[in-house]
Write a protein that holds these residues in place. Structure first.
Motif, mmCIF file in Angstrom:
data_model
loop_
_atom_site.group_PDB
_atom_site.id
_atom_site.type_symbol
_atom_site.label_atom_id
_atom_site.label_comp_id
_atom_site.label_asym_id
_atom_site.label_seq_id
_atom_site.Cartn_x
_atom_site.Cartn_y
_atom_site.Cartn_z
ATOM 1 N N GLY A 196 30.843 32.280 27.694
ATOM 2 C CA GLY A 196 31.609 31.801 26.544
ATOM 3 C C GLY A 196 32.311 32.848 25.713
ATOM 4 O O GLY A 196 33.545 32.893 25.642
ATOM 5 N N ILE A 197 31.551 33.716 25.052
ATOM 6 C CA ILE A 197 32.160 34.690 24.147
ATOM 7 C C ILE A 197 33.026 35.677 24.905
ATOM 8 O O ILE A 197 34.161 35.974 24.501
ATOM 9 N N ALA A 198 32.495 36.213 26.017
ATOM 10 C CA ALA A 198 33.243 37.233 26.762
ATOM 11 C C ALA A 198 34.584 36.700 27.235
ATOM 12 O O ALA A 198 35.619 37.365 27.106
ATOM 13 N N LEU B 101 33.172 35.470 15.087
ATOM 14 C CA LEU B 101 33.033 34.265 14.249
ATOM 15 C C LEU B 101 32.163 33.196 14.909
ATOM 16 O O LEU B 101 32.502 32.024 14.976
ATOM 17 N N THR B 102 31.013 33.654 15.414
ATOM 18 C CA THR B 102 30.078 32.722 16.036
ATOM 19 C C THR B 102 28.664 33.266 15.930
ATOM 20 O O THR B 102 28.442 34.477 15.760
ATOM 21 N N GLN C 193 30.050 28.903 17.734
ATOM 22 C CA GLN C 193 31.271 28.501 17.045
ATOM 23 C C GLN C 193 32.487 28.996 17.836
ATOM 24 O O GLN C 193 33.279 29.827 17.387
ATOM 25 N N LEU C 194 32.586 28.480 19.060
ATOM 26 C CA LEU C 194 33.644 28.875 19.988
ATOM 27 C C LEU C 194 34.421 27.634 20.432
ATOM 28 O O LEU C 194 34.020 26.504 20.167
ATOM 29 N N TRP C 195 35.491 27.879 21.163
ATOM 30 C CA TRP C 195 36.249 26.779 21.758
ATOM 31 C C TRP C 195 36.022 26.700 23.264
ATOM 32 O O TRP C 195 36.251 25.661 23.867
#
Length: 877
Positions: free
Chosen positions: A101-103, A197-198, A419-421
């Motif tokens: 997700g974040i990466a 921002l997560t 808090q990702l898309w």
């Protein structure tokens, strides 16, 4: 041990292709691998009557590329699965990738930034579409690199944690956990990245020592004042108490009173809490429940309010002169303001302390009170612990079980929202009147005015925790689920024992009717450089395994990694070790070329023992012992030991001894040569099959050339026939001892390895006469002709070897050299003896020092004996 299966119709013992003089990995590896894939060797059939063997690949990130850690882990898994396939199991090595997700979101956001855009410019739907586009075009380069390494995975079954089937599995288990009240929503302290921002998981936090400042601040006035210390002065704006230990006499009179919080005008209570260490610092701590996990717990116990003073960007939100300042800017300003009021009691700068950073963007993590989704881990973790305790799941090495229990028995509830898309969006809808509905995969979400879906996505570890069964088609009870679940083993690093293994255990037992996801967890260590230092780009010691594969071949890299793989222990690796493995591959190549050039064959049965020479019987006996030894090591996941056993057997015994002994046999011809050709074929056939799981490419090329059969990938795994011949092993052992001793003497005398020397051999009364030709060949000894003068006589293993060294060496120079060495050895004996007879020294010296001196004395005495014998053996005159 003979495998007479899969004979190619157009091949046979006389149609074997000639091998090039040198092995060129780059010319064969790629085409061999693609031929294996094209033939379907790595696919798994759920309808097969064979016993199943299943292992999943720890899914690499879609953003990732092959690093040495991947290469190490994949080598071990591939070795296990290739052996099981050869043993006749229906083997499934399940491949796939994690959506990370974040990466992944960060990668695509950086691409957008180059265009002057942000994800908010696109909107959620268009941004997610952009990520899918990136995955199709650029993601998953590691798949091609896995092919380079030789991973025998079932490519037709490749899965992705965001594909349709796995997404259905995620939604299904979320719904079940939610309905069982094992998923809930609550406000808690989490790791927050102000850049991404997560919330992020513990594994995504990297701790490093940073230089900061430690300031001691006086709260209150006079005798009722109290001093607290902090490295994050900006958080004092959110303090809601000061805590002390209940038994601390210094502060007992203050417990229950209130004190003024500087700079704010607020009054806060002083509470007693056993969490406080009275021996640390002043024994009093500031309590900021909204910005520290321990403070949050204190706040919960004492019903304290939680005041958030930093927003999602780590900017001050508290009204006053610091409003709108970044946390670091505010930290300096607040300390200055406190100093101006005379409230700074002490300052320590720089103050080195451990600070958490986001592993993706390196931003300092901010503990933050936030409304998030959580998994209630208590009952799930208990089941995961019980499965190991009652023996359903074994952890290897066993001593790692304690680490597992330390995690699983003390597991906190797990924050699963991000808090990702990019990721699996949490399947919860909120209504206009505060309703909250969790929607399963076959249910329609609520619609109408005011209804909207949760914007957060799930932690990547949530979906990867389902990996052992979601990849097989769950929640449907597919043939693959029935056939290949639970997995036979899991091979992974001890560093993700908690983050991944425990989650798979919890979810597998919960979702699969109490059945754990695997029978055995095999834990390996981390790859480090040759000095044992962690590999890192910042250290300048990181290695791209593809560079080593280009230079030395994939087999060399694989064998080096396997040879260092002791269970649960970190693996040091250096380029010179890979060079050594490349030399080993070349040695295998040259030995097989020799065998082919001399007619070695795998056709027909082995001749009976009575028709075999002692050397033939010796190598067959040793071969069976090694088969049994390697099998035992595989069953215990001792990759280093099995690789070392194969290395020494192949190089030391097959190539350096049996091949050399067979040269004399082949030169003589006749029935003995025919028997040895068959034995050499058998030995190489079996040795190549034993080596194949670790060194798949060179063994495939050589085995097919030797046998004329289709592929070693689908050959039978060797089995121990039980043949042993201790007499032959002892007889050849005597030959080896004699040759080794004479070689050492030759070397000590300064003779070149290929230099021929006249010699007379007296082998009467020993088992050596049948081996005289081989001994002479191995030692470069010519017959003793006319004019032979025995200038040196070596008594070895009951035989005598007389050598004529006249003219072969400079006797005077050699005598001078040896005399100098003898003097040095005698001096060492005198010095060590003096110390060992000195009572004062012995009384004071540590035991290990005394033992070291004894060892030096014994070595020097051995040198004196050896050098004296060499001097005595020199020609006189």
């Amino acid at each position: 041990m003979t495998d007479n299966t899969q004979q190619s119709p157009a091949s046979g013992p006389n149609s074997t292709p000639e091998l090039p003089t040198q092995y060129a990995p780059a010319e064969v590896e790629g085409q061999l691998y693609e031929s294996w894939v094209a033939r379907g060797y790595f696919e798994a059939d759920a309808k097969s009557p064979k016993d199943p063997f299943t292992v999943v690949i720890p899914p690499p990130n879609v953003t990732g590329s092959l690093h040495l850690g991947h290469a190490f882990e994949h080598t071990l898994i591939d070795a296990v699965t290739r052996r099981k396939r050869m043993q006749g199991f229906e083997t499934l090595w399940q491949p796939g990738m994690d959506h990370a997700g974040i990466a992944t979101q960060n990668v695509v956001e950086r691409e957008l930034a180059k265009e002057g855009k942000s994800r908010h410019d696109l909107g959620r739907e268009a941004f997610v579409e952009r990520v899918w586009q990136w995955k199709a075009e650029s993601g998953g380069q590691i798949s091609g690199q896995m092919r380079r390494l030789g991973d025998g995975v079932a490519w037709s079954r490749e899965r992705f944690t965001m594909d349709e089937g796995l997404s259905q599995a995620v939604q299904t288990i979320f719904k079940r956990l939610y309905d069982d009240e094992l998923i809930y929503r609550a406000e808690r302290i989490i790791n927050w990245c102000p850049r991404c921002l997560t919330a992020i998981s513990d594994i995504e936090v990297e701790y490093q020592d940073d230089d900061g400042e430690l300031v001691s601040i006086r709260y209150g006035e006079g005798d009722d004042s109290i001093v607290v210390a902090t490295t994050r002065a900006e958080t004092m704006l959110g303090d809601t108490a000061v805590a002390v230990h209940p038994e601390d006499e210094r502060y007992r009179h203050l417990v229950g009173t209130e004190i003024e919080l500087p700079l704010t005008g607020r009054r806060i209570p002083i509470v007693a809490d056993e969490h406080v260490d009275p021996e640390f610092g002043t024994g009093a701590v500031k309590v900021t429940p909204a910005h520290d996990p321990n403070d949050f717990e204190i706040g919960q116990r004492h019903d304290l309010p939680s005041i958030t003073v930093l927003d999602e960007h780590a900017v001050i939100t508290a009204h006053g002169p610091f409003l709108g300042q970044d946390r670091l800017e505010a930290r300096s300003a607040i300390v200055a303001a406190l100093r101006a009021e005379g409230r700074i009691v002490a300052e320590k700068r720089p103050y080195t302390h451990s600070v958490g950073h986001c592993s993706r963007c390196k931003t300092t993590i901010e503990p933050r009170l936030s409304m998030q989704w959580w998994v209630k881990t208590g009952p799930l973790a208990k089941a995961a612990g019980d499965a190991v305790r009652d023996g359903q799941v074994k952890i290897h090495p066993e001593e790692m079980s304690k680490r597992y229990f330390d995690w699983v028995d003390n597991l906190h509830d797990w924050c699963i929202s991000r808090q990702l898309w990019w990721g699996h969006r949490i399947p919860v809808w909120y209504g206009p009147d505060g309703e909250m509905v969790c929607v399963g995969p076959d249910e329609e979400p609520p619609s109408g005015e005011g209804w909207h879906q949760e914007t957060d996505v799930l932690d990547t570890w949530f979906s990867s925790g389902l990996w052992p069964f979601s990849t097989l088609g769950w929640p449907e009870r597919t043939e693959s689920v029935e056939r290949f679940y639970p997995n036979s083993i899991l091979v992974t690093g001890y560093d993700i024992l908690f983050f991944w293994v425990v989650r798979m255990m919890m979810f597998g037992i919960y979702a699969m009717d109490g059945t754990p996801p695997f029978h055995t967890v095999v834990l390996h260590g981390m790859v480090r450089d040759q000095f044992g230092k962690k590999m890192s780009k910042s250290f300048g010691n990181a290695v791209n395994p593809l560079d080593w594969m280009d230079a030395y071949g994939s087999d060399a890299v694989r064998f080096t990694l396997a040879r260092g793989a002791n269970p649960g222990v970190d693996v040091p690796i250096g380029e010179d070790w890979v060079q050594g493995s490349r030399n080993f591959a070349n040695k295998i190549w040259n030995a097989t070329r020799f065998a082919l050039m001399n007619g070695a064959t795998v056709e027909g049965e082995l001749p009976p023992a009575e028709r075999l020479s002692a050397a033939d019987r010796w190598i067959l006996s040793r071969l069976n012992s090694v088969v049994a030894e390697v099998d035992a090591y595989y069953e215990d996941y001792q990759f280093a030991k099995l690789s070392d056993a194969l290395f020494h057997f192949a190089w030391d015994e097959v190539f350096d001894w049996y091949v050399e002994l067979s040269k004399t046999t082949f030169a003589k011809g006749g029935a003995g040569a025919e028997a040895s050709r068959r034995v050499l074929g058998e030995v190489l056939d079996t040795t190549l099959r034993l080596l194949h799981p670790v060194m798949p490419f060179v063994t495939e090329k050589l085995w097919t050339a030797l046998t004329g059969r289709e592929s070693v990938v689908i050959a039978e795994w060797p089995t121990d026939s039980g043949f042993r011949d201790q007499a032959a092993e002892q007889e050849i052992g005597t030959v080896q001892q004699l040759v080794t001793e004479v070689r050492r003497f030759r070397s000590d005398q300064g003779l070149q390895p290929g230099q021929k020397v006249p010699a007379r051999l007296d082998l009467a009364g020993t088992a050596l006469p049948p081996h005289e030709d081989a001994i002479r060949s191995l030692l470069r000894l010519q017959p003793a002709g006319d004019g032979f003068t025995a200038t040196a006589a070596l008594p070895v293993v009951g035989a005598t070897v007389e050598l004529d060294l006249s003219g072969a060496i400079d006797v005077a120079a050699e005598r001078k050299r040896l005399t100098k060495d003898l003097t040095a050895a005698e001096k060492e004996v005198a010095q060590t003896s003096a110390k060992l007879t000195n009572e004062a020294f012995l009384a004071k010296a540590p035991d290990h020092v005394v033992e070291k001196i004894r060892t030096r004395k014994a070595a020097a005495e051995s040198d004196i004996e050896r050098i004296s014998a060499q001097l005595a053996a020199l020609p006189q005159g």
